[in-house]
Write a protein that holds these residues in place. Sequence first.
Motif: not given
Length: 254
Positions: A77, A223, A229
Motif C-alpha cells: 500500500d 493500492s 493508507t
Amino acid sequence: MRKQVYFLLMGIIIFSLVGCKGSGDDKSVTISAAASLTDALLDIESQFEKETGIDITYNFASSGTLQKQIEEGAPVDAFISASLKKMDMLQEKNFIDRNTRKNILKNRLVLIVSKEYKDRISKVEDLLNEGIKLSIGTPESVPAGRYAKQSIVNMGFWDKLEDKIVYAKDVRQVVTYVDNGDVDVGIVYSSDTTIMKNSIKKELIKEEYHDGIVYPVAIIKSSEKKDLTKKFVKYLNTEEAKNIFKRYGFNIFK
C-alpha cells in the motif's frame, strides 16, 4: 429432516454474511520500508494501531529489494525508501501516486568499529591500515552502501579499500557483522547505532562526500486501501511519530 435442512441453510447464510462483512471491514495496510526504519516504525505501529484501529503489516528490506518487489506486483500500500533514487525509479514507471509523495526524514553516515579495534580505528583514513576488513551494504541495492561507496570514492580511497570490503544485504546486516566481530569496521546510518551491542560509534562521514540521505514516502498506485493508507502516511507527520523517529537517531526533513 426439514428442520435440519432449514437450520443448515440458515447457518450457511449467516456464515456468508459474516464473511462478507469481515472482508469489507478489513482495516489493515501493508507498508514496505527500508530496513533502517525497523525499530522506529515498530514503535509507531503500536501507537498508530491504538489510536486508529488500523492494523499495519511491515515488509522491511533494502530499498532496492523493495523497489523490485513493487515493480513485480507485490501487494503493497505504501513505500518508505531510504533513497530518493529508488522512489524516483518507481515514479518514472508510474508505480506510485506522485501526489502522495513526501520527504519525511534525513540521516547521516557513521563509521562503527568492533570492540577489538576501538583503539586502532577512529577515522576513515585508518581503514588503509593493513588487515582491516570493512563492511558496507551492496551499493546496487542498499542505499547506505551506495552512500558509503560515494564517500570512499570522493575521499580517494576506493581503489585501496575495494578488496577489503564485505558486502551486506542491508544496513542492519552491516551492524551484525561488526557486532559479531566478523568484520572490523562498518559504515551505517547514524540511526542504526541505537541497536549496536558490541560496536563503537566513531567518525561521522562528512555530508559533502555523498548525496543527501533523504527518506521519501508514497502510496502505491495499485493500492486498494488508499484511504486507510493516507491515514498512516499522515500520522508519520504527527509530533508523536516525529518524536519516535528522533529517539531512534533520525532527523526530520524540513
